[in-house]
Design a protein around this motif. Structure first.
Motif, PDB file in Angstrom:
ATOM      1  N   THR A 197       1.456  15.988   9.348  1.00  0.00           N
ATOM      2  CA  THR A 197      -0.186  15.954   8.904  1.00  0.00           C
ATOM      3  C   THR A 197      -0.306  14.508   8.194  1.00  0.00           C
ATOM      4  N   SER A 198       0.916  13.590   7.933  1.00  0.00           N
ATOM      5  CA  SER A 198       0.819  12.484   7.189  1.00  0.00           C
ATOM      6  C   SER A 198       0.618  11.374   8.340  1.00  0.00           C
ATOM      7  N   ASN A 199       0.837  11.743   9.449  1.00  0.00           N
ATOM      8  CA  ASN A 199       0.661  10.747  10.663  1.00  0.00           C
ATOM      9  C   ASN A 199      -0.744  10.950  11.398  1.00  0.00           C
ATOM     10  N   MET A 200      -1.653  11.436  10.694  1.00  0.00           N
ATOM     11  CA  MET A 200      -3.111  11.692  11.396  1.00  0.00           C
ATOM     12  C   MET A 200      -3.761  11.404  10.166  1.00  0.00           C
ATOM     13  N   LEU A 216       1.028  -1.248   0.074  1.00  0.00           N
ATOM     14  CA  LEU A 216       0.031  -0.074  -0.015  1.00  0.00           C
ATOM     15  C   LEU A 216       0.937   1.370  -0.030  1.00  0.00           C
ATOM     16  N   LYS A 217       1.961   1.303   0.884  1.00  0.00           N
ATOM     17  CA  LYS A 217       2.776   2.348   1.003  1.00  0.00           C
ATOM     18  C   LYS A 217       4.155   2.190   1.373  1.00  0.00           C
ATOM     19  N   GLN A 218       5.143   2.880   0.487  1.00  0.00           N
ATOM     20  CA  GLN A 218       6.525   2.265   1.176  1.00  0.00           C
ATOM     21  C   GLN A 218       7.208   3.825   1.603  1.00  0.00           C
ATOM     22  N   ILE A 266      -1.454   7.950  14.037  1.00  0.00           N
ATOM     23  CA  ILE A 266      -0.747   6.722  13.581  1.00  0.00           C
ATOM     24  C   ILE A 266       0.779   7.090  13.748  1.00  0.00           C
ATOM     25  N   ASP A 267       1.474   5.907  13.629  1.00  0.00           N
ATOM     26  CA  ASP A 267       3.240   6.052  13.410  1.00  0.00           C
ATOM     27  C   ASP A 267       3.811   6.617  14.492  1.00  0.00           C
ATOM     28  N   PHE A 268       3.887   5.633  15.714  1.00  0.00           N
ATOM     29  CA  PHE A 268       4.386   5.808  17.029  1.00  0.00           C
ATOM     30  C   PHE A 268       5.721   5.323  17.206  1.00  0.00           C
ATOM     31  N   MET A 299      -2.419  -4.421  12.178  1.00  0.00           N
ATOM     32  CA  MET A 299      -3.324  -3.701  12.748  1.00  0.00           C
ATOM     33  C   MET A 299      -4.548  -3.211  11.792  1.00  0.00           C
ATOM     34  N   GLU A 300      -5.646  -2.743  12.437  1.00  0.00           N
ATOM     35  CA  GLU A 300      -6.719  -2.500  11.722  1.00  0.00           C
ATOM     36  C   GLU A 300      -6.562  -1.340  10.516  1.00  0.00           C
ATOM     37  N   TYR A 301      -7.048  -1.818   9.313  1.00  0.00           N
ATOM     38  CA  TYR A 301      -6.928  -0.886   8.146  1.00  0.00           C
ATOM     39  C   TYR A 301      -7.963   0.107   8.386  1.00  0.00           C
ATOM     40  N   ILE A 302      -7.620   1.464   8.344  1.00  0.00           N
ATOM     41  CA  ILE A 302      -8.550   2.577   8.149  1.00  0.00           C
ATOM     42  C   ILE A 302      -9.041   2.846   6.832  1.00  0.00           C
ATOM     43  N   GLU A 303     -10.191   2.050   6.590  1.00  0.00           N
ATOM     44  CA  GLU A 303     -10.543   2.082   5.182  1.00  0.00           C
ATOM     45  C   GLU A 303     -11.243   3.636   4.778  1.00  0.00           C
ATOM     46  N   SER A 349      -6.983  -5.659   7.227  1.00  0.00           N
ATOM     47  CA  SER A 349      -5.740  -5.167   8.173  1.00  0.00           C
ATOM     48  C   SER A 349      -4.825  -4.578   7.274  1.00  0.00           C
ATOM     49  N   ILE A 350      -3.844  -4.112   7.908  1.00  0.00           N
ATOM     50  CA  ILE A 350      -2.411  -3.670   7.378  1.00  0.00           C
ATOM     51  C   ILE A 350      -1.549  -4.203   7.979  1.00  0.00           C
ATOM     52  N   VAL A 351      -0.270  -4.547   7.386  1.00  0.00           N
ATOM     53  CA  VAL A 351       0.688  -4.988   8.059  1.00  0.00           C
ATOM     54  C   VAL A 351       1.899  -3.787   7.910  1.00  0.00           C
ATOM     55  N   LYS A 352       2.505  -3.412   8.991  1.00  0.00           N
ATOM     56  CA  LYS A 352       3.657  -2.499   8.942  1.00  0.00           C
ATOM     57  C   LYS A 352       4.644  -3.068   9.227  1.00  0.00           C
ATOM     58  N   GLN A 353       5.645  -3.471   8.255  1.00  0.00           N
ATOM     59  CA  GLN A 353       6.949  -4.069   8.734  1.00  0.00           C
ATOM     60  C   GLN A 353       8.261  -3.133   8.447  1.00  0.00           C
TER      61      GLN A 353
HETATM   62  N1  LIG Z   1      -3.891   1.488   9.732  1.00  0.00           N
HETATM   63  C1  LIG Z   1      -3.781   2.149   8.874  1.00  0.00           C
HETATM   64  N2  LIG Z   1      -4.872   2.305   7.822  1.00  0.00           N
HETATM   65  C2  LIG Z   1      -4.802   2.987   6.635  1.00  0.00           C
HETATM   66  N3  LIG Z   1      -3.474   3.659   6.187  1.00  0.00           N
HETATM   67  C3  LIG Z   1      -2.660   3.538   7.050  1.00  0.00           C
HETATM   68  C4  LIG Z   1      -2.761   2.868   8.334  1.00  0.00           C
HETATM   69  N4  LIG Z   1      -1.404   2.988   8.907  1.00  0.00           N
HETATM   70  C5  LIG Z   1      -0.815   3.675   7.918  1.00  0.00           C
HETATM   71  N5  LIG Z   1      -1.463   3.908   6.856  1.00  0.00           N
HETATM   72  C6  LIG Z   1      -1.011   4.896   5.620  1.00  0.00           C
HETATM   73  O1  LIG Z   1       0.301   4.681   5.388  1.00  0.00           O
HETATM   74  C7  LIG Z   1       1.278   5.845   5.370  1.00  0.00           C
HETATM   75  C8  LIG Z   1       2.389   5.184   6.312  1.00  0.00           C
HETATM   76  O2  LIG Z   1       2.225   4.879   7.504  1.00  0.00           O
HETATM   77  P1  LIG Z   1       3.058   4.984   8.775  1.00  0.00           P
HETATM   78  O3  LIG Z   1       2.909   4.381   9.851  1.00  0.00           O
HETATM   79  O4  LIG Z   1       3.105   6.607   8.902  1.00  0.00           O
HETATM   80  O5  LIG Z   1       4.635   4.661   8.431  1.00  0.00           O
HETATM   81  P2  LIG Z   1       5.959   5.615   8.137  1.00  0.00           P
HETATM   82  O6  LIG Z   1       7.012   5.257   9.206  1.00  0.00           O
HETATM   83  O7  LIG Z   1       6.389   4.889   6.732  1.00  0.00           O
HETATM   84  O8  LIG Z   1       5.560   6.902   7.741  1.00  0.00           O
HETATM   85  C9  LIG Z   1       0.380   6.587   6.464  1.00  0.00           C
HETATM   86  O9  LIG Z   1       0.647   8.119   6.185  1.00  0.00           O
HETATM   87  C10 LIG Z   1      -1.158   6.423   5.962  1.00  0.00           C
HETATM   88  O10 LIG Z   1      -1.370   6.787   4.575  1.00  0.00           O
END
Ligand SMILES: Nc1ncnc2c1ncn2[C@@H]1O[C@H](COP(=O)(O)OP(=O)(O)O)[C@@H](O)[C@H]1O
Ligand SMILES: [Mg+2]
Length: 240
Positions: free
Chosen positions: A152-155, A24-26, A169-171, A98-102, A42-46
């Motif tokens: 503003t990308s972490n909200m 979804l995002k890199q 997000i992103d703690f 974690m939960e995917y915020i759709e 869900s999403i997986v943050k690795q």
């Molecule tokens: N739980 C989530 N649901 C939907 N989108 C998410 C979620 N977590 C992250 N994202 C998307 O992925 C992006 C990157 O996630 P983030 O946790 O901020 O990682 P990074 O450390 O790469 O910034 C966010 O800016 C948001 O667009």
């Protein structure tokens, strides 16, 4: 809207099950994959391996940040601050399910959308957003949570955006501290990110700080520190 930037099927680094996921995002530190967990989106943050770091240090840092991210999410939720729900943590692959915020937008995307829309209620929507940001920061600092990477990308905001609570997000860089200095720096990081991402938002950021001050009883000390940090920043720029 958070849509898949690519439909490439990928596998999680270090995952022996080799199940296919959609990227979804890199980011610079982590990749976000779309997945399902027990029937829920869900999403997986690795946090992936960084080849320029010593492998042991790299693994330690990834583990620390993954742990910190999960601990702070739990602390936020206990304090009534909205975050995605954590489903599962895999320490072997440094990944959080974690939960995917759709149907969500980042606050960054939301502000850009409003600034480009030219509708009559734009100002109202921006002030309402600034107020949400201010109250959420006040709630976090009230329980000594320092986000560490406020941008503003972490909200996130869920549709309908006007009714949505702010989803933090992103703690990974968060910490617990009662020090006004740490809280001042937290606000400074957001101020820099806010003003550089969004042109002509000085007044709007003032509203964020006003609402923060109204909702956090120790804000006086923090705002004093914020001013000190700003001055240090200016001096650094002048000295080059
Ligand atoms: N739980 C989530 N649901 C939907 N989108 C998410 C979620 N977590 C992250 N994202 C998307 O992925 C992006 C990157 O996630 P983030 O946790 O901020 O990682 P990074 O450390 O790469 O910034 C966010 O800016 C948001 O667009
Ligand atoms: Mg981020």
């Amino acid at each position: 809207m958070a849509s898949a930037v690519t439909c490439d099927q990928a596998t999680l680094e270090g995952d022996t099950s080799q199940s296919k996921l959609t990227l979804l995002k890199q980011g610079a530190e982590a990749r976000i994959y779309l997945s399902t967990f027990m029937g829920r989106s869900s999403i997986v943050k690795q946090r992936f391996k960084k080849s320029y770091r010593h492998p042991k240090l790299d693994a330690k840092l990834s583990q620390k940040r993954t742990g910190q991210e999960v601990r702070t999410i739990v602390k936020c939720r206990k304090a009534g601050i909205t975050t995605p729900v954590v489903y599962f943590v895999d320490n072997d692959t440094h990944s959080i399910h974690m939960e995917y915020i759709e149907d969500s937008l980042t606050v960054r995307e939301y502000i850009q959308q409003i600034q480009n829309s030219g509708e009559s209620n734009d100002d109202e929507r921006l002030v309402s957003l600034a107020s949400k940001v201010g109250t959420t920061l006040a709630s976090m600092h009230n329980v000594d949570i320092i986000h560490g990477d406020l941008t503003t990308s972490n909200m996130l905001l869920r549709q309908p955006y006007e009714d949505s609570r702010l989803i933090m997000i992103d703690f990974g860089l968060s910490q617990i501290s009662h020090m006004s200095e740490d809280k001042g720096v937290d606000l400074y990081v957001l101020e820099r990110a806010f003003l550089s991402s969004h042109p002509n938002t000085e007044e709007l950021f003032k509203t964020v700080l006003d609402v923060y001050a109204e909702n956090y009883k120790k804000s006086g000390e923090v705002l004093k520190k914020l001013e000190e940090v700003r001055q240090r920043g200016r001096k650094r720029v002048m000295l080059g």
